[in-house]
Each structure stands twice: as structure tokens, then as C-alpha cells.
Design an enzyme around this catalytic site. Structure first.
Site, PDB file in Angstrom:
ATOM      1  CB  CYS A 134      36.296  33.579  45.090  1.00 31.61           C
ATOM      2  SG  CYS A 134      37.584  32.313  45.210  1.00 31.61           S
ATOM      3  CG  HIS A 151      38.381  36.600  42.053  1.00 29.56           C
ATOM      4  ND1 HIS A 151      37.827  36.633  40.796  1.00 29.56           N
ATOM      5  CD2 HIS A 151      37.753  35.608  42.722  1.00 29.56           C
ATOM      6  CE1 HIS A 151      36.898  35.690  40.703  1.00 29.56           C
ATOM      7  NE2 HIS A 151      36.825  35.064  41.864  1.00 29.56           N
TER       8      HIS A 151
END
Length: 196
Positions: free
Chosen positions: A171, A155
């Protein structure tokens, strides 16, 4: 001083980058600051480079120890992006697939986020709407092991100072300008290989 292949690739990449970013910025729902990329430590800036790997073209390879994400181009070349790798991303190795992609995604705080910041409960159950203040940034690619969502994402939204560090909640974080570039290059079903 001789003009090397690396110099040529960097010059070619830089020349072609500005118009593409300008066109992309006009189409975005929210502003993306392409200047952020200049604030990242030089070695973590996006570049085409030589990269030997047995993985086929189109594969994403993540080196969590060095905080680099590579999009394999084939013929010994890749695009290398600086990234931030979180604690949970460090905990897994092997291969996953991108099974969903979203522009300006909604972010739903996980239980471990709520333990640290209970006030994030205001975003439950629907999540925080996409936008500049959203921790997922401009794009998200959702990583699955078979049919199971790993809850790990590639992301955007990272601050320049966080690139090259273990700074995400779990992440693989990138600058918005870089995650948009990667997002446009990959398809659903893209393999992502996390090195050990």
C-alpha cells in the site's frame, strides 16, 4: 540572506501546525505522536510547495519512485507528504478512487501476509482491531478501480525510518500524523493518480 517564498511557506505552515495537532490529539481514540514527524528525513517531511501538474485541485498524485504523495491545491501548489510505497503499489499505474475511509481501521491479513507470518491467522476472519499496534495505523483510505477494491490503501502507522523506502506490504504508508491530515482534507470520490 533573503527570505524566500519557500521560507515563508515553511514558517507559516509550522506556526499553524502545532495548535491543530494538539486539538486533534485530544479527540483521538488512541495517542498519535506528532514528534515522529521530526524523526523523518527532512526531505520527506510534510510541506506546502510548488507543484506543476495537469491534475485539478483535490487530486492525490503519488510518485512511487521518489516516495512522495501530493495533494494538489491548485494554482501550481500542493501539499507534499513523504510516504512508503509497497511492492504491489509499484505494480499498478493510472487512476483509482477513494471509495471508503475509516478511522483506526481493522486490518485483515492477506494471503501473502500469512505466507510470511503464519501466526497472523489468529486475526482471521474478523481482522486485527484498530489501535496503535495495527499496521493500518490511525486512518485508511480504500482505493477502488471502478467498483473493484484494489486491496491497496493509503494508510498510517508507518515508522519514521520507513518513510521514503519501499517498506509496506503493498500500500501507500504514511506517518499517522500525516495520514490524519490527508484524511481530513479529502472526500470520498477523490481521484488518486499513481505515476509510472
Amino acid at each position: 540572506m533573503p527570505f524566500t517564498r519557500r521560507d515563508f511557506l515553511c514558517a507559516t505552515f509550522s506556526v499553524g501546525l502545532a495548535p491543530a495537532l494538539a486539538d486533534r490529539a485530544l479527540a483521538e481514540a488512541f495517542p498519535i505522536d506528532a514528534k515522529e514527524a521530526r524523526e523523518v528525513e527532512y526531505k520527506f517531511r510534510r510541506r506546502d510547495m510548488e507543484f506543476e501538474t495537469p491534475e485539478p485541485a483535490g487530486t492525490i498524485v503519488v510518485n512511487p519512485r521518489k516516495c512522495f504523495l501530493y495533494l494538489v491545491l491548485g494554482s501550481g501548489m500542493a501539499i507534499r507528504y513523504g510516504c512508503s510505497v509497497g511492492k504491489s503499489a509499484k505494480a499498478w499505474q493510472g487512476e483509482v478512487l477513494i471509495k471508503d475511509k475509516k478511522e483506526w481501521p481493522i486490518w485483515v491479513p492477506a494471503p501473502y501476509h500469512l505466507e510470511v507470518k503464519p501466526d497472523l491467522a489468529k486475526y482471521l476472519p474478523g481482522g486485527m482491531p484498530g489501535g496503535p499496534g495495527n499496521p493500518m495505523g490511525a486512518r485508511a483510505m480504500y482505493l477502488y478501480k471502478g467498483e473493484i477494491d484494489t486491496i491497496n490503501r493509503i494508510h498510517g502507522g508507518m515508522k519514521p525510518r520507513d518513510i521514503g523506502r519501499k517498506a509496506t506490504a503493498g500500500c501507500i504508508g504514511m506517518l499517522n500524523v500525516d495520514v490524519v491530515d490527508l484524511y481530513d482534507r479529502v472526500q470520498l470520490g477523490t481521484r488518486v493518480v499513481m505515476l509510472g
